[in-house]
Write an enzyme that holds these catalytic residues in place. Structure first.
Site, PDB file in Angstrom:
ATOM      1  N   SER A   1     -14.200 -45.615 -12.185  1.00  0.00           N
ATOM      2  CA  SER A   1     -12.753 -45.834 -12.282  1.00  0.00           C
ATOM      3  C   SER A   1     -12.374 -47.308 -12.425  1.00  0.00           C
ATOM      4  CB  SER A   1     -12.047 -45.269 -11.050  1.00  0.00           C
ATOM      5  OG  SER A   1     -12.574 -45.864  -9.876  1.00  0.00           O
TER       6      SER A   1
ATOM      7  N   ASP B   1      -3.783 -48.896  -5.141  1.00  0.00           N
ATOM      8  CA  ASP B   1      -3.540 -47.563  -4.564  1.00  0.00           C
ATOM      9  C   ASP B   1      -4.405 -47.271  -3.342  1.00  0.00           C
ATOM     10  OD1 ASP B   1      -6.003 -47.273  -5.728  1.00  0.00           O
ATOM     11  OD2 ASP B   1      -5.449 -45.629  -7.073  1.00  0.00           O
TER      12      ASP B   1
ATOM     13  N   HIS C   1      -8.300 -48.739  -5.709  1.00  0.00           N
ATOM     14  CA  HIS C   1      -8.421 -49.577  -6.912  1.00  0.00           C
ATOM     15  C   HIS C   1      -7.545 -50.817  -6.807  1.00  0.00           C
ATOM     16  CE1 HIS C   1      -9.104 -45.283  -7.944  1.00  0.00           C
ATOM     17  NE2 HIS C   1     -10.235 -45.820  -8.343  1.00  0.00           N
TER      18      HIS C   1
END
Ligand SMILES: *[C@@H]1O[C@H](CO)[C@@H](O)[C@H](O)[C@H]1NC(C)=O
Ligand SMILES: *[C@@H]1O[C@H](CO)[C@@H](O)[C@H](O)[C@H]1NC(C)=O
Length: 367
Positions: free
Chosen positions: A33, A337, A340
């Site tokens: 990610s 978040d 991340h």
């Protein structure tokens, strides 16, 4: 003295961008990610559907793109620095996307080890995706005949390509830590994870890659999710200089040191290849020591987008879910978040690799 210094500095900076835009004609990225530009979303994003809606993407693209951030990622800033387009996600292949300037194989949630490893140990519960590093490598091999044909042709093409192998491996540890694995247990898995990364790098070199950038892990002890899940009543567990969890940062450093040793062995095996270590840890650690210097005025350890709690990470109200809210100015936060980072943080990390001291040997060779 002073004007001369400024002029020569400008010249160097400008020169670096110029020579670099000539240097790479394509970028191939593998990872999770931290660098996925849409594959996970295109694969359905069942484990994380909020990635497909705002506030993800609000800062730069102004719509959700599948990036796990408010805006651009390190890989986007690297592409910009070399004058290349943002990397299209591999799974957009059905749309007939042009991959000649590179493609992104990274998938959010991906692990360095194959998913089978997690299934066999019954620790697959949190696994978001089976598209591990070796699956991504398989996609690359499948795509290769459409990029170049003869060995000569491929060698010429890949000579002018940059291969980004990671960051990957962070999730292998995240999944195990979140299920209660101890640091001691996880240290035993580090050689396996590092082995998977160096094997992938070798395989790419065998396919023709000569320029590779391999990032290490971030300081996970400073991440809002770790701070929330592993908070301690014992003050001694926190680093007095930055407030982060010492043992988890120590674990990241342990992984990174093993990775650096693995890369050194690769350099000896493949002296013709340029294998660059990207020190994400060092580049990000600066934020927690001197946040204001980087514009992080409101939050270094608390997430911008979340649903409350001391670090604004609330598992029942994660970013994008009911009960969560994004801060007004994401660029004032390191963490987006809870897991991340923000575009602002990724930009500083990218600059630290491109024009700072955090790539070894330097990504940009001054000629
Ligand atoms: C991953 O593979 C397992 C079996 O190997 C399967 O049961 C599971 O649904 C797959 N997960 C995803 C997200 O595709
Ligand atoms: C976490 O979110 C839930 C659901 O929205 C909420 O009830 C709870 O109060 C939140 N916890 C904190 C610490 O803010």
């Amino acid at each position: 003295m002073k004007p001369f210094f400024i002029l020569s500095f400008l010249y160097l900076a400008f020169g670096a961008v110029l020579s670099s835009s000539q240097k790479y004609e394509s970028i191939f990225n593998f990872g999770d990610s931290l660098s996925d530009t849409g594959n996970f979303l295109l694969s359905g994003a069942l484990a994380f559907p909020v990635i497909g809606k705002l506030p993800y993407g609000e800062t730069f693209f102004q719509h959700a793109t599948g990036r796990c951030s408010d805006g651009r990622l390190v890989v986007d800033f690297i592409a910009e620095a070399f004058g290349l387009p943002y990397l299209p996600p591999y799974l957009s292949i059905a749309d007939g996307k042009d991959f000649r300037h590179g493609v992104n194989f990274a998938v959010a949630g991906a692990t360095a080890l194959d998913s089978q490893f997690f299934y066999e140990r019954k620790i697959e519960k949190l696994l978001w995706t089976n598209d591990s590093l070796s699956v991504q490598l398989g996609w690359f091999k499948k795509l290769k005949p459409s990029l170049c044909t003869s060995k000569q042709d491929c060698d010429n093409y890949f000579k002018k390509s940059l291969f980004l192998v990671g960051e990957i491996g962070g999730n292998d540890y995240n999944y195990a830590f979140f299920l209660g694995g101890s640091i001691k247990q996880l240290k035993a898995a580090v050689p396996l994870v590092v082995g998977a990364i160096t094997r992938a790098a070798s395989a790419l070199i065998e396919e023709g890659a000569v320029e590779l950038l391999v990032p290490g892990n971030l300081p996970i002890g400073c991440s809002a999710v770790y701070m929330t899940l592993f908070g301690s009543p014992n003050k001694a567990d926190y680093d007095p200089t930055n407030g982060c969890l010492k043992a988890f940062n120590g674990f990241s450093k342990y992984h990174n040191n093993q990775l650096k040793l693995g890369l050194q062995a690769l350099r000896e095996k493949y002296p013709h290849a340029r294998i660059i270590y990207a020190d994400y840890y060092g580049a990000a650690k600066r934020f927690f020591h001197a946040p204001r210097h980087y514009g992080f005025f409101s939050g270094t350890l608390t997430a911008c987008c979340g649903g409350g709690g001391p670090y604004n990470f609330n598992y029942s109200a994660r970013c994008g879910h009911y009960g969560s809210e994004a801060c007004k100015d994401p660029s004032s936060h390191v963490n987006w978040d809870g897991i991340h980072l923000t575009e602002a943080a990724y930009r500083h990390i990218a600059n630290g690799l491109i024009s700072g001291p955090f790539s070894t040997p330097p990504l940009i060779t001054s000629s």
